[in-house]
Design a protein around this motif. Structure first.
Motif, PDB file in Angstrom:
ATOM      1  N   PHE A 247     -58.407 113.543  85.193  1.00 40.10           N
ATOM      2  CA  PHE A 247     -57.401 114.582  84.815  1.00 40.10           C
ATOM      3  C   PHE A 247     -56.443 114.120  84.170  1.00 40.10           C
ATOM      4  O   PHE A 247     -55.892 112.817  84.048  1.00 40.10           O
ATOM      5  N   SER A 248     -55.850 114.911  83.299  1.00 38.34           N
ATOM      6  CA  SER A 248     -54.298 114.680  82.404  1.00 38.34           C
ATOM      7  C   SER A 248     -53.516 114.351  83.575  1.00 38.34           C
ATOM      8  O   SER A 248     -53.350 114.722  84.637  1.00 38.34           O
ATOM      9  N   PRO A 249     -52.475 113.368  82.962  1.00 36.42           N
ATOM     10  CA  PRO A 249     -51.409 112.862  83.990  1.00 36.42           C
ATOM     11  C   PRO A 249     -50.678 113.880  84.856  1.00 36.42           C
ATOM     12  O   PRO A 249     -50.623 113.582  85.914  1.00 36.42           O
ATOM     13  N   LEU A 250     -50.266 115.021  83.960  1.00 39.32           N
ATOM     14  CA  LEU A 250     -49.423 115.754  84.834  1.00 39.32           C
ATOM     15  C   LEU A 250     -50.301 116.578  86.010  1.00 39.32           C
ATOM     16  O   LEU A 250     -49.860 117.017  87.136  1.00 39.32           O
ATOM     17  N   ILE A 251     -51.511 116.942  85.474  1.00 33.89           N
ATOM     18  CA  ILE A 251     -52.513 117.449  86.644  1.00 33.89           C
ATOM     19  C   ILE A 251     -52.761 116.554  87.749  1.00 33.89           C
ATOM     20  O   ILE A 251     -52.824 116.892  88.973  1.00 33.89           O
TER      21      ILE A 251
ATOM     22  N   ARG B 120     -50.972 114.094  88.617  1.00 35.55           N
ATOM     23  CA  ARG B 120     -49.589 113.890  89.463  1.00 35.55           C
ATOM     24  C   ARG B 120     -49.567 115.277  90.408  1.00 35.55           C
ATOM     25  O   ARG B 120     -49.020 115.010  91.700  1.00 35.55           O
ATOM     26  N   LEU B 121     -50.033 116.407  89.842  1.00 39.38           N
ATOM     27  CA  LEU B 121     -49.798 117.478  91.006  1.00 39.38           C
ATOM     28  C   LEU B 121     -50.898 117.512  91.969  1.00 39.38           C
ATOM     29  O   LEU B 121     -50.358 117.757  93.270  1.00 39.38           O
ATOM     30  N   ILE B 122     -52.058 117.056  91.829  1.00 38.34           N
ATOM     31  CA  ILE B 122     -52.894 116.919  92.827  1.00 38.34           C
ATOM     32  C   ILE B 122     -52.579 115.895  93.732  1.00 38.34           C
ATOM     33  O   ILE B 122     -52.674 116.241  94.835  1.00 38.34           O
TER      34      ILE B 122
END
Lengths: 204, 204
Positions: B3-7, B9-11
């Motif tokens: 996943f990309s970093p922001l996704i 982090r959200l997960i």
């Protein structure tokens, strides 16, 4: 007494998460307030950062925090193979399975006239445009793999796209349907089993 | 591809919620990004507001966004009746059940020497102080209802408090244990059943 306004608002916010009902939301709110305030603050920041920073890849239309996603901008991916999926979650699933090294195009769901979802709404014109652009650019798409869901709407979407691409001389394939690995025949539904028998492949 | 970093982090942030594993967190993240960005932003704001604004009532020690909570500051509540609980969730449960019009005192858990939780840690000195202060102020506590959990630690906590309060001339009671309403005897554990038989009450 009911909950105080801030706690009420937190519980309501947590209920917005899929699969979280009132009791679970209450338990989560209490857990965060009593034990994990830092976790809650990190989650709040991560939510804001993701909602503000994550958009869609301008090429494949999956979720991406850059204009072109990591897969589309990776020169090692085989751009002659294009896999059509119906949600970013499916991209994650195929990537996690491994073994596919082509590129993706993500539709916005599947054709469903009753829900008002026609070719325009799910992004089929954009798909055709991407295929045509690839023919002009360095790397033409040679094969399109249709990996929409094995449902009535998914099949209809796959056939619709196949009919559009075939005349352009592009090879079009559909992912295999059949008995899942590790499944026991006894427990597999009749439709899948009939499909698996009809689609049998030669062995040896 | 991961996943990309922001996704990512959200997960990870969503996995901090109790009962949310990696698959559920991934499903929640995708749902919020694809369909409910406003819901996600409201949740983020609610998290920050609650973490910053909710503290503890200085009297009963339940979660409260004011120095004195709504129950403690309600003059209609009977201050001669004090119910001792071991978490703010229990206050919510008793309030939602209805029928109790006294006040509360919330311990920080239950006595558990193995976990390093002695009388100081769970707030028993503060409880004694509150009881003593009530005797000096307008409204003395006449009865203390011990509603700690019906576990070994909960019972020990109840007995410990009872032994401290009895000599001060305060009536001390324990919530009733027995067969829950609507329960079928067949499915009730032996310990509860034995307790229900031993604690039988006269009828008619």
């Amino acid at each position: 007494m009911s909950f105080s306004p801030l706690i009420r608002r937190l519980i309501d916010g947590l209920r917005g998460l899929p699969g979280v009902g009132p009791k679970t939301a209450q338990r989560m709110a209490l857990h965060l307030l009593e034990r994990d305030r830092d976790v809650a603050r990190h989650l709040a920041d991560a939510l804001h950062a993701a909602m503000d920073g994550v958009g869609y890849c301008s090429r494949c239309r999956t979720l991406s925090e850059h204009d072109v996603c990591a897969i589309c901008s990776d020169p090692r991916r085989d751009s002659s193979l294009l896999c059509i999926l119906q949600s970013p979650a499916d991209v994650w699933a195929v990537e996690q399975a491994g073994g596919f090294h082509g590129r993706y195009f993500v539709l916005k769901g599947q054709l469903s006239p009753i829900d008002g979802l026609g070719p325009e709404e799910i992004g089929i014109p954009a798909l055709l445009e991407a295929v045509e652009r690839s023919a002009i650019e360095e790397s033409a798409v040679a094969e399109v793999i249709l990996a929409t869901n094995p449902t009535v709407e998914g099949e209809a979407t796959a056939h619709y796209i196949a009919n559009l691409l075939k005349p352009r001389g592009i090879k079009v394939s559909r992912i295999a349907h059949g008995v899942p690995l590790g499944g026991e025949l006894e427990y597999i539904d009749g439709g899948t089993l009939a499909h698996a028998l009809a689609g049998r492949t030669p062995i040896l």
